[in-house]
Enzyme design. Sequence first.
Site, PDB file in Angstrom:
ATOM      1  N   SER A 117       0.878  -1.164   0.000  1.00  0.00           N
ATOM      2  CA  SER A 117       0.000   0.000   0.000  1.00  0.00           C
ATOM      3  C   SER A 117       0.915   1.214   0.000  1.00  0.00           C
ATOM      4  CB  SER A 117      -0.904  -0.017   1.231  1.00  0.00           C
ATOM      5  OG  SER A 117      -1.899   0.983   1.113  1.00  0.00           O
ATOM      6  N   GLU A 118       0.746   2.096  -0.975  1.00  0.00           N
ATOM      7  CA  GLU A 118       1.780   3.112  -1.210  1.00  0.00           C
ATOM      8  C   GLU A 118       1.842   4.174  -0.121  1.00  0.00           C
ATOM      9  OE1 GLU A 118      -0.817   2.612  -3.252  1.00  0.00           O
ATOM     10  OE2 GLU A 118      -1.591   4.483  -4.094  1.00  0.00           O
ATOM     11  N   ASN A 119       0.893   4.172   0.815  1.00  0.00           N
ATOM     12  CA  ASN A 119       1.037   5.080   1.948  1.00  0.00           C
ATOM     13  C   ASN A 119       2.019   4.563   2.993  1.00  0.00           C
ATOM     14  OD1 ASN A 119      -1.069   3.146   2.319  1.00  0.00           O
ATOM     15  ND2 ASN A 119      -1.702   4.203   4.179  1.00  0.00           N
TER      16      ASN A 119
END
Lengths: 218, 218, 234, 234
Positions: B46-48
């Site tokens: 998840s790119e966060n």
Amino acid sequence: MSLDKFQIAKRIAKELQDGFYVNLGIGIPTMVANYIPEGIKVVLQSENGLLGMGPFPEEGKEDADLINAGKQTITTLPGSAFFDSAMSFGMIRSGKVDLTVLGAMEVSENGDIANWKIPGKMVKGMGGAMDLVASAKNIIVAMMHTNPKGESKLLPACKLPLTGVKCVKKIVSDLAVMEVKDGAFHLLERAPGVSVEEIQSKTAGKLVIQGDIPEMEF
Amino acid sequence: MSLDKFQIAKRIAKELQDGFYVNLGIGIPTMVANYIPEGIKVVLQSENGLLGMGPFPEEGKEDADLINAGKQTITTLPGSAFFDSAMSFGMIRSGKVDLTVLGAMEVSENGDIANWKIPGKMVKGMGGAMDLVASAKNIIVAMMHTNPKGESKLLPACKLPLTGVKCVKKIVSDLAVMEVKDGAFHLLERAPGVSVEEIQSKTAGKLVIQGDIPEMEF
Amino acid sequence: MKKTFNNAEEATQDIKDGAVIMLGGFGLCGIPENCIAALVKTGVKELTCISNNAGVDDFGIGLLLKKHQLKKMIASYVGENSEFERQLLSGELEVELVPQGTLATRCMATGYGMPAIYTPAGVGTEVAEGKEIRNFNGKDYLLEYAFNSDFALVKAWKGDTDGNLLYRDTARNFNPLMAMAGKITIAEVEELVAPGELDPNNIHTPGIYVHRIFQGANYEKRIEQRTVNKKKEA
Amino acid sequence: MKKTFNNAEEATQDIKDGAVIMLGGFGLCGIPENCIAALVKTGVKELTCISNNAGVDDFGIGLLLKKHQLKKMIASYVGENSEFERQLLSGELEVELVPQGTLATRCMATGYGMPAIYTPAGVGTEVAEGKEIRNFNGKDYLLEYAFNSDFALVKAWKGDTDGNLLYRDTARNFNPLMAMAGKITIAEVEELVAPGELDPNNIHTPGIYVHRIFQGANYEKRIEQRTVNKKKEA
């Protein structure tokens, strides 16, 4: 009388201010840590990845995983932090280190420094020195005023390969404290008993002498 | 019959391989996680700032500090790791993410994708989409073959502002599976009961049809 | 998804002659001892090594030097090694000296998918020769390129079978940067645990960067400069 | 060396009209709630905010928007905020949209003393307009500059009085990057402890980057998208 290494370190320690983050090079600079004025807090950065370096460990408590940039066994102080080499030089490059103290073989009157290579001799490498001098906002050089042959190490221009250009702000030698600015060494203080004339005679680069030059106090 | 969203997700899940690190976009791509084939291990990024994303939490166990890139509350799986946004996009840019699945408003026959902006409408921003499409080595687009007006979303050239160029490798639509290469959509599979003619009629860009086109299997 | 190997020999067996390898560590601190020993054993040669230092005569990369397995060394500081000096002066060994921060950042650049970075280190020195200089906001910077390597050999304190790594104290140094930069990253750890045993908030290298992992054996962890205080300090 | 402040009002009181401030957080996750509340209170205006998102109508940066305190927003995603939309369409507010990875890396560049970075994000799109493009190894990259900001406001989970910070889960996001990038970095933490209480191996932001720190109060930690599974999953 000219200062010994310990006195050079002691004089440099007077430049420390409360809250400073400081990187100390190998040799005399390392000894500055022994003279941190009372009542102030200074945090030592070791460029191999530590903030909050403490003294050498007690005998028997050496830890191979805990060394400084000189590869010496050390300890940490409360509030220390470990990080990788990229972040370490990141904080150096971004000017977060308030003061860098390092040795030099030559310094020029415009603030160039040479301290990593002697042509014809084995080259060991620049380590972190080039990164430090290119980025530090405040660089103090700890050095002898002359080399073993008696030749001045404070020159109009460096003869040895450079480590960095126009970066040295201040020099504390065995003879004097000098500020480096406007293309000259500005004499600020003399070592106790050392004459302005002696300093002048041992400084090959342009030396600015303005007014009375006081003796150093420790 | 054309696929529903769940079937599109299920078909895409067949593309997963053991050991894949996968970034799933918002919408249909997120649902791919529900169909990971048995016996293989896939790690969701998840790119966060998370590797090893797990399912939504049980009711009452939501944690405001633990969300995915769609801002939904999630959980972690054993072996997960948190990191900052720079490292997150670092691993995306350096090609460590094996597969990226995302939605699209338009895809062109040379692999351009548009999915972030409709001129004249409120622009919400590209989020991480431009970084993902510029860097992923393997991008699968999950989309409807046509828009609500029945117009093809697979075009000779995108009309909407681009998110990235020449990046889409594969498309799974409600009608077909297509490979995007050599400036054309190459038809690989049909949705069960959907004819090649229907796919052709709804594909405005160049469609290459070679040999018998099998029906999808799930 | 099997990343675990039994030992260094298995994990490194496809490192061939002429390979470009990164080795973590600063001095002898945090070096991949088991991997180095395995390379000495296989005798693979013509290696290009990217590492901050070149070890000492009888430990670390010095062991590879002694067996003439190196073609080129890319490092920031190569003192403390007389065999290195001999090979360099005799022309057996090439050396490329890189400022330490540049070395670290070029590794990071690879792992972060940045083809090059700008750094002021070396401007006005021989390090800048032949390099592109660019001025930003009145200050000159050198353009330095990301490293390309075939393998990165790193040493961590703890790791899990998914490849997540945790380093200890200053043994971290270049290891996380090289771990991110290897086309194939091989990690040796003092303690290999199951996924879930490491706190996900304290992972230094996420497993995505690590392709192979094994629990190392017989760590010597040699100390290069043993400095102590006789009396207890506060 | 006193970095500690009693509260957000004291720590932020010298943020003046026209300041450029970075705010950590992703959506409403890990945002500096106390600092935002303090800015709303002081009414400082004409702010340029650099933050991945712009909050929602009644929380986060949305609170500053509602009071018309923003001149410009630099963000990657600004949905979920109708007041933002209104001010943007009416011309009251400028917005600069930046790809999320570019935003993160431009913050890191500042903290790492790199004047600019190369990224492929946005090549061939309107983001590339007016920007320098350079090809490395056959791939095009945009030159993107490091951010200049006056203040960085970040939220951490734990911190010590020397400024060392530790974040929790995905509340980390942009916080460590912005903490490195602020000319003055102000950190609010859920728990402020004495130096030595945090494990030096697990510090996410070393104290050197943090100028002011205080323990925040009354964290709401609002959830933007509450998604749950009814039944227990394995």
